[in-house]
Design an enzyme around this catalytic site. Sequence first.
Site, PDB file in Angstrom:
ATOM      1  N   ARG A 116      30.534 -26.604  63.382  1.00 46.21           N
ATOM      2  CA  ARG A 116      31.405 -27.603  62.734  1.00 46.21           C
ATOM      3  C   ARG A 116      30.649 -28.138  61.532  1.00 46.21           C
ATOM      4  O   ARG A 116      29.590 -28.764  61.688  1.00 46.21           O
ATOM      5  CB  ARG A 116      31.750 -28.727  63.722  1.00 46.21           C
ATOM      6  CG  ARG A 116      32.398 -29.913  63.038  1.00 46.21           C
ATOM      7  CD  ARG A 116      33.013 -30.900  63.988  1.00 46.21           C
ATOM      8  NE  ARG A 116      34.240 -30.384  64.550  1.00 46.21           N
ATOM      9  CZ  ARG A 116      35.160 -31.144  65.162  1.00 46.21           C
ATOM     10  NH1 ARG A 116      34.981 -32.443  65.289  1.00 46.21           N
ATOM     11  NH2 ARG A 116      36.250 -30.600  65.650  1.00 46.21           N
ATOM     12  N   HIS A 143      40.747 -25.643  60.584  1.00 47.82           N
ATOM     13  CA  HIS A 143      40.427 -25.931  61.988  1.00 47.82           C
ATOM     14  C   HIS A 143      41.234 -24.966  62.864  1.00 47.82           C
ATOM     15  O   HIS A 143      42.148 -25.369  63.581  1.00 47.82           O
ATOM     16  CB  HIS A 143      40.787 -27.391  62.283  1.00 47.82           C
ATOM     17  CG  HIS A 143      40.183 -27.941  63.542  1.00 47.82           C
ATOM     18  ND1 HIS A 143      39.302 -27.222  64.331  1.00 47.82           N
ATOM     19  CD2 HIS A 143      40.342 -29.144  64.164  1.00 47.82           C
ATOM     20  CE1 HIS A 143      38.944 -27.966  65.364  1.00 47.82           C
ATOM     21  NE2 HIS A 143      39.556 -29.121  65.296  1.00 47.82           N
ATOM     22  N   GLN A 146      41.862 -25.428  66.742  1.00 48.55           N
ATOM     23  CA  GLN A 146      42.848 -26.463  67.051  1.00 48.55           C
ATOM     24  C   GLN A 146      44.264 -25.885  66.991  1.00 48.55           C
ATOM     25  O   GLN A 146      45.066 -26.044  67.914  1.00 48.55           O
ATOM     26  CB  GLN A 146      42.712 -27.608  66.036  1.00 48.55           C
ATOM     27  CG  GLN A 146      43.720 -28.713  66.223  1.00 48.55           C
ATOM     28  CD  GLN A 146      43.528 -29.455  67.535  1.00 48.55           C
ATOM     29  OE1 GLN A 146      42.435 -29.917  67.823  1.00 48.55           O
ATOM     30  NE2 GLN A 146      44.575 -29.556  68.347  1.00 48.55           N
ATOM     31  N   ASP A 235      48.184 -35.751  62.074  1.00 48.09           N
ATOM     32  CA  ASP A 235      46.721 -35.833  62.187  1.00 48.09           C
ATOM     33  C   ASP A 235      46.316 -37.115  61.453  1.00 48.09           C
ATOM     34  O   ASP A 235      47.143 -37.734  60.763  1.00 48.09           O
ATOM     35  CB  ASP A 235      46.108 -34.581  61.526  1.00 48.09           C
ATOM     36  CG  ASP A 235      44.583 -34.550  61.588  1.00 48.09           C
ATOM     37  OD1 ASP A 235      43.997 -35.332  62.379  1.00 48.09           O
ATOM     38  OD2 ASP A 235      43.967 -33.758  60.838  1.00 48.09           O
ATOM     39  N   CYS A 275      46.424 -33.629  66.854  1.00 46.66           N
ATOM     40  CA  CYS A 275      45.197 -32.945  67.278  1.00 46.66           C
ATOM     41  C   CYS A 275      44.169 -33.899  67.861  1.00 46.66           C
ATOM     42  O   CYS A 275      43.259 -33.469  68.557  1.00 46.66           O
ATOM     43  CB  CYS A 275      44.614 -32.163  66.114  1.00 46.66           C
ATOM     44  SG  CYS A 275      44.198 -33.192  64.707  1.00 46.66           S
ATOM     45  N   ARG A 303      42.703 -26.739  74.388  1.00 39.49           N
ATOM     46  CA  ARG A 303      41.547 -26.301  73.602  1.00 39.49           C
ATOM     47  C   ARG A 303      40.583 -25.535  74.507  1.00 39.49           C
ATOM     48  O   ARG A 303      40.025 -24.527  74.113  1.00 39.49           O
ATOM     49  CB  ARG A 303      40.814 -27.523  73.005  1.00 39.49           C
ATOM     50  CG  ARG A 303      41.592 -28.336  71.978  1.00 39.49           C
ATOM     51  CD  ARG A 303      41.754 -27.602  70.677  1.00 39.49           C
ATOM     52  NE  ARG A 303      40.484 -27.178  70.116  1.00 39.49           N
ATOM     53  CZ  ARG A 303      39.673 -27.956  69.380  1.00 39.49           C
ATOM     54  NH1 ARG A 303      40.030 -29.189  69.086  1.00 39.49           N
ATOM     55  NH2 ARG A 303      38.531 -27.475  68.892  1.00 39.49           N
TER      56      ARG A 303
HETATM   57  N1   CP Z   1      40.771 -32.269  67.698  1.00 38.38           N
HETATM   58  C1   CP Z   1      39.434 -32.196  67.607  1.00 38.38           C
HETATM   59  O1   CP Z   1      38.875 -31.239  67.050  1.00 38.38           O
HETATM   60  O2   CP Z   1      38.778 -33.205  68.205  1.00 38.38           O
HETATM   61  P1   CP Z   1      37.228 -33.540  68.025  1.00 38.38           P
HETATM   62  O3   CP Z   1      37.024 -33.868  66.594  1.00 38.38           O
HETATM   63  O4   CP Z   1      36.973 -34.705  68.939  1.00 38.38           O
HETATM   64  O5   CP Z   1      36.441 -32.337  68.419  1.00 38.38           O
HETATM   65  N1  NVA Z   2      41.507 -33.718  59.888  1.00 36.77           N
HETATM   66  C1  NVA Z   2      40.628 -34.264  60.891  1.00 36.77           C
HETATM   67  C2  NVA Z   2      40.679 -33.442  62.132  1.00 36.77           C
HETATM   68  C3  NVA Z   2      39.908 -33.997  63.284  1.00 36.77           C
HETATM   69  C4  NVA Z   2      39.964 -33.115  64.486  1.00 36.77           C
HETATM   70  C5  NVA Z   2      39.222 -34.346  60.342  1.00 36.77           C
HETATM   71  O1  NVA Z   2      38.763 -33.381  59.700  1.00 36.77           O
HETATM   72  O2  NVA Z   2      38.567 -35.369  60.538  1.00 36.77           O
END
Ligand code: CP
Ligand code: NVA
Length: 338
Positions: A116, A143, A146, A235, A275, A303
């Site tokens: 990530r 992502h 997700q 989101d 999400c 997930r």
């Molecule tokens: N939806 C999601 O990716 O959650 P986190 O950021 O908590 O991993």
């Molecule tokens: N768009 C959000 C998604 C979190 C899972 C972010 O990048 O923070």
Amino acid sequence: MEQAKKQAYAGKRDFLGFSRLDAAKVIELFDYSLHIKQKRREHAAENTFLPLKGKTVAMIFNKPSLRTRVSFELGIHELGGYAINLEGKSIGVGSRESVEDIARLLSRYNDAIVARLHEHSIIEGLATHSSVPVINALTDLSHPCQVLADAFTLYERGLWHEGIKVVFVGDGNNVANSWIELAGILPFHFVLACPEGYTPDEGLLDAALAAGISRIEVTHDPEAAATDADVLYTDVWTSMGQEDELEERLKIFAPFQINSRLLSLANSSAVVMHCMPAHRGQEITAEVMDGPQSVIIDEAENRLHVQKALLVKLLNHEEYRKFHLTHRLLNAARNIKA
Ligand code: CP
Ligand code: NVA
């Protein structure tokens, strides 16, 4: 040298987005996810299904996470493997040492890398220089884990079909980009309702439109978008890394909230998705988030199942193939009987 390296690792399977998949492969993955989910329910106490036995996965988190981190770590453990958590700050991706060195080293120790990160180019760099599969656990661009779990949530409920209207209300961010990328390989009707200036990645949008697989629309009118929707999705308005823009975004995105008025425009059987993490009172009201049409917690649970399926596909393809051969034979036998 660069070219030679790319060729040497060309056969390995990364999951950075949907570009290497097609509709049949996504459906295969969903069927395997259903199987994995069922297996977990049946054998919760005594798990003998360990397709990742002896395998280790390095996980780099350069941003906060709850769902992604827990679902990957737990999933790897349940499949018999071992996950090593690396805080991005402590290993200093691209600062303490180069992306290339990290990729080469982690490939010697591990069987896969989950990452990530902020810049998508860094995950591409990890994939180029590692000899093991690299999985995108979220970047500023996309992502895909997700959105795979989201679409699976609709599939397992029997809601997925070519005409399903999925309406994403909010920012044209990483999650919206992955929906658009999915629409480039799996046919459905995708609408993004976002404020002007908060549109999705142009390259991904152009590629998905050029693929001509799905009907894809970008609008700035949330009410028109929500009309007759089968899925209302949202989101956060302020993604990780954009915290400085919070106040400004709260004002700009206010008309893009999923609330009961917007939901009343959708089909009566519509489901609501998010999400997570969610901010009740901002992108979604508590009433809708916790209401009867919300499938948000199922989405988060999925997930785990979908990523387990993905890990088996990438790290134990023999096991994955065996399931699909058996699955096909059973279906053929059923058809002959019928
Ligand atoms: N939806 C999601 O990716 O959650 P986190 O950021 O908590 O991993
Ligand atoms: N768009 C959000 C998604 C979190 C899972 C972010 O990048 O923070």
